[in-house]
Design an enzyme around this catalytic site. Structure first.
Site, PDB file in Angstrom:
ATOM      1  CD  GLU A 156       0.495  -4.273  -8.695  1.00 60.19           C
ATOM      2  OE1 GLU A 156       1.696  -4.475  -8.415  1.00 60.19           O
ATOM      3  OE2 GLU A 156      -0.124  -4.914  -9.564  1.00 60.19           O
ATOM      4  CB  CYS A 160       4.915  -4.036  -5.718  1.00 59.09           C
ATOM      5  SG  CYS A 160       4.168  -4.975  -7.067  1.00 59.09           S
TER       6      CYS A 160
END
Length: 512
Positions: A249, A283
């Protein structure tokens, strides 16, 4: 607030043979928070090998018995939340509100996999080559030792939402948290051992990424990495060279779309909440807001007013809307992006400067307009409390500009019409799209996979894939009567015709 005795107990959980240590910072005041052990590549190799020995026994434990340990961990985590929140805030500088949401994420993860894992990991009957004549079963075997490397921005949530399914699936884990935020992760590891996790099944190593992280990638049987796209490429290359799997990720430059039929009040409230969660060091936080011209002026004015009223504070209660950035490095990045934009013609509608009187790394939540492609913040991830607002004339322009990035992690769409928003969402190149929310409902929906498209990553956490990625699928097929080779007395030509007739009959019957 964090006692020396507690720090010493947590540091005992680190696999490190030498007396070498690294200092961590008390983010609110800039002083030294703790000294944590520093591991070496040799420590990593020893940790992986030792974990491998324990894993062989753990793989034989019934899934229900593995799950029971995490149920006890769930109860312990609820009981010790306040102490963990204190550590998390001291290490990251985030507000207590954001810290509470972070600690809640692994609770959801435990609840989901406690219900789903026994069935997902159980042997599953599959259709055999010829129904009735071949029995086929799919088994799920653990990978072995999973290496998990986690960042500093959500150190507790990201570590435990990954390691919980990895352990439940029957693996051992060697975990490398970021050095600055190691204590909160170690606190959770300590709770897991209190809950009854077998000694040595979960091992923690601490050190610089190029040294300790690389050693994990070079020795573990599967890699879970959360961090920058640049480092993610290196992890993928090293894992690929060894032919081991990885889940990554990575970064994002996330869009938030306010459509012409959006409720402006709800869109403003949602944008304030999601853009400045953890001071923008998330994020999944939007950094680009695309607002339809019909509501642009109203939205922008109300959004700027709400952002300007946000309460910034270094406090261990729930009064602060936003806390601090986590490091001097992040402060420098945010400052550089804003000053570059200002110098090249961007307009600062609110914010735009550090707040050292609040703490060494505080920076105001900042809203920009007139951001153009030559500016650093246009398509580079700022990872701070800075957003740019853009006017768009229709859905097509909003979608095109939202997709005009190498990233594809998260997106948000605001509209009073859910069908309208769903049509737009389906055209966005992002692994998760939230409608009338910024990021919480997507991340919190544990039954659905979450991850990135394009440069934002490979693989998914959460959902079925979030568990099964830590396993190897094994096909076990039983031939009940000879099928692949005819009896010696039967000419092969007759056998071939018979097999064709059988396959034709099975197909006509709709069985295969």
């Amino acid at each position: 607030m964090i006692s020396d005795a507690l720090v010493a107990r947590l540091c005992d959980r680190v696999s490190a043979a030498s007396a070498d240590t690294a200092g961590t910072v008390d983010v609110y005041n800039g002083g030294t928070l703790a000294k944590v052990p520093r591991s070496s590549p040799r420590d990593v190799a020893d940790a992986v090998e030792a974990a491998r020995q324990v894993q062989r026994l753990w793989a034989g434990v019934a899934v229900a018995d593995r799950v029971a340990i995490f149920e006890r961990f769930h109860a312990l985590l609820l009981r010790h939340t306040d102490e963990l929140l204190d550590i998390l805030q001291a290490e990251t500088g985030k507000s207590r509100r954001d810290a509470f949401l972070e600690v809640s994420a692994p609770l959801v993860t435990v609840g989901y996999y406690a219900r789903k894992a026994p069935k997902l990991l159980a042997p599953r009957r599959r259709e055999g080559m010829v129904p009735g004549l071949v029995k086929t079963v799919e088994l799920r075997a653990p990978k072995g030792v999973v290496g998990i490397i986690t960042p500093w921005n959500y150190p507790f949530a990201l570590a435990f939402t990954d390691l919980i399914p990895a352990l439940i699936a029957g693996n051992a884990v060697v975990l490398k948290p970021d050095t600055q935020t190691a204590l909160c992760t170690l606190y959770g590891v300590d709770l897991l051992y209190q809950a009854g996790l077998p000694h040595g099944l979960l091992r923690v190593v601490i050190g610089d990424g190029p040294v300790v992280g690389s050693a994990i990638v070079d020795t573990a049987d599967y890699i879970g990495f959360t961090g920058s796209t640049r480092t993610g490429r290196e992890v993928a290359a090293r894992a690929g060279h060894r032919l081991v799997g990885c889940s990554l990720e990575l970064g994002g430059k996330n869009p938030l779309l306010v459509l012409s039929d959006a409720s402006v009040g709800k869109a403003v409230a949602g944008a304030v909440q999601t853009c400045f969660s953890n001071s923008g060091q998330l994020c999944m936080s939007p950094e680009r807001l695309f607002v339809h011209t019909a509501v642009y002026d109203d939205f922008t004015q109300r959004f700027v007013n709400e952002v300007a009223k946000m309460n910034l504070a270094a406090t261990f209660d729930y009064s602060a809307d936003m806390g601090s950035l986590t490091s001097q490095r992040q402060l420098e990045t945010v400052t550089r992006h804003v000053e570059d934009a200002r110098a090249k013609g961007a307009t600062v509608l609110t914010g735009g400067k550090p707040r050292p009187e609040l703490g060494p790394f505080f920076y105001e939540p900042t809203v920009l307009t007139d951001v153009t492609p030559e500016m650093l913040c246009y398509d580079n991830e700022t990872f701070g409390p800075v957003v740019a607002v853009y006017r768009v004339v229709d859905d097509a322009e909003a979608i095109e500009r939202a997709n005009a990035t190498s990233y594809g992690l998260n997106a948000s769409v605001y509209s009073k019409s859910v069908p309208h928003a769903e049509q737009v969402a389906a055209r966005l190149k992002a692994g998760t799209v939230n409608i009338n929310d910024g990021h919480v409902v997507g991340f919190g929906s544990a039954d659905a996979p979450m991850g990135g498209m394009k440069d934002s990553g490979v693989g998914r956490r959460n959902g079925i894939e979030g568990l099964l990625k830590y396993t190897e699928a094994q096909n076990v097929s039983v031939q009940r009567v000879p099928l692949s080779t005819p009896p010696r007395w039967l000419p092969f030509g007759w056998y071939a015709k018979g097999m064709q007739a059988l396959l034709r009959t099975v197909r006509k019957a709709g069985i295969r």
